[in-house]
Design an enzyme around this catalytic site. Sequence first.
Site: not given
Length: 582
Positions: A84, A116, A144, A162, A167-168, A182, A185
């Site tokens: 799914d 890279h 999206s 969206a 990055t973490k 970030r 909640r």
Amino acid sequence: MDQRQRPSVRHFDHCPWLFAAEATEEQRAAQRESQRAIGGDSEVGERCYVAESAAVFPDRLRLGNDSYIAAHAYVTGELTTGTDCTLNPFTTVRGTVALGDGVRIGAYSSLLGFNHSMSPDRPVFHQPLTSRGIKVGDDVWIGSHVIVVDGVTIGDHCVIGAGAVVTKDLPPWTVAAGNPARRLRDRRETEGGRVDRGAGGLLGRGGDLRAQRGADLSLSRFADRARAQAVDLLARCWDGELYVDRPGAAPTVRAHCDAVEIADLLLGRAPEPLTADEHVKRLRAAQDPATGLVPELGERPPMMEDDGFLREGAALYHVLSVGYALDLLGASFPHPVCGVRDMTARQLVERLDGLPWRDGAWGAGAWIDAWATAARWNLRRAEADGVRPGTVEALFGWLLTRADPATGMWGTPGTPSPGAGRLQVVNGYYRLTRGSFAQFGLPVPHPERVVDAVLAHARDSRHFGAGRENACNVLDVAHPLWLCTRQLGAGVGGDGYRTAEIHAWAERQLSTLLPRWQDGRGFGFGPGGSGPGPEAGLQGTEMWLAIVWYLADLLGRSDELGYRPRGVHRPEPAAGSALARA
């Protein structure tokens, strides 16, 4: 069907969730061939769709069951998905990426599981690629235009807003947004900010259901609430002389029967202000002795067909509703249903052959439901001539030899309607099997294929999109899943056929359904022209209460409700209905 009316490949490429319900056999064959032509080390699961316009050039692909890659998606490297999972139009998935079960990736999002080097001693395009990979857990929604960079792990149950750039790592249950993303909640937080860290999903085992309005509703609390309000909601639909579905509606036979069913389910007794004997007297008096059928209030008995039984109309459903209401009250019809008593096996087969299977499978299934239920009532009578010899056997012989082995259904299941998909066929399957196989305690044919077809239908957003569900459509999925999983021996929490998907569907339905209870009024039937509409009333309440039981039982939790349907929607075979008695 006119070729111009069929959804095109381009249509499915952009709306792949419709493929299972609407594609023709030619389109399915073309899709299978297209999947076989994918390069690299590729394995595509069952009921998947890969858009022809997608650029899928993997080194290694493992696409889980019931997953799709939509229009203009770009896939390279190594992609592994659970069941799914959806890559919506224009998504990019490159490098090494692993997705859990139930992952949704919104349009124009990119998961880039490679990078890279960027040492200053040479141009970037001369430097080697590196890859730590991206891992995404179960039940994750990525909105999206999201970018997820190499090396990130996204935990179970996360929601990414969206446009976010992830990055973490994100721990389970995180709701995140922004650039860089970030935490906003915990997804489990209620309006008051409290977090239920023991929840195991929307419906945690033994935990509370997270209602859409932020309220805590456990199954036991819901049932207690319904029981406490049962007297008031029944009184609301008593006009002083007769039962109505809802205030302002006309009195009907079904409203009276729904009141009896609700009172039995929640109160364990007959509904006030009538006594049980008074209910029995009224319902028995409604039966026409010449035909054994029950016309609508104020109407004349219906005209019979040449073979002595109805083709359609309210009196057909009254065979079910009045018969089971009397059964709950410890009584029965005073007269046999004559059209069933007098019909020969040859006449029955001719009628079955003439039912509208091609374009009216629901009506065909409803007719069989009524006929088989009438046979059940006739067989309970003391007289020996409740049905003609061989007619019940003829019914099951006809059904067993005409079930489609690819879907386990009747009608035209291989060619869904472009306007409604498999709605007629699946809803007709419920009515047919409820009155025949389920009521007589016999196994249905091809149960695995039925589960496949029903789950595919349950993904049709025209009938199961937000706010579009009604009691008939949900019941007509829940009951076949329940019937087939019990036959297949799928234990709760076990490794039964597609059990995880069935559990996930049941959880989603409960999380949507329980908050719709209206205090003192019950449930509304829901949108659509097949019922009384969204206003709370007796029919909606009776049906949804039964649906709640089936959904909870699919999850192994129906004991928490403290009730079990005993009427039209009873799970057990009807007492005394063994085929041998015919």
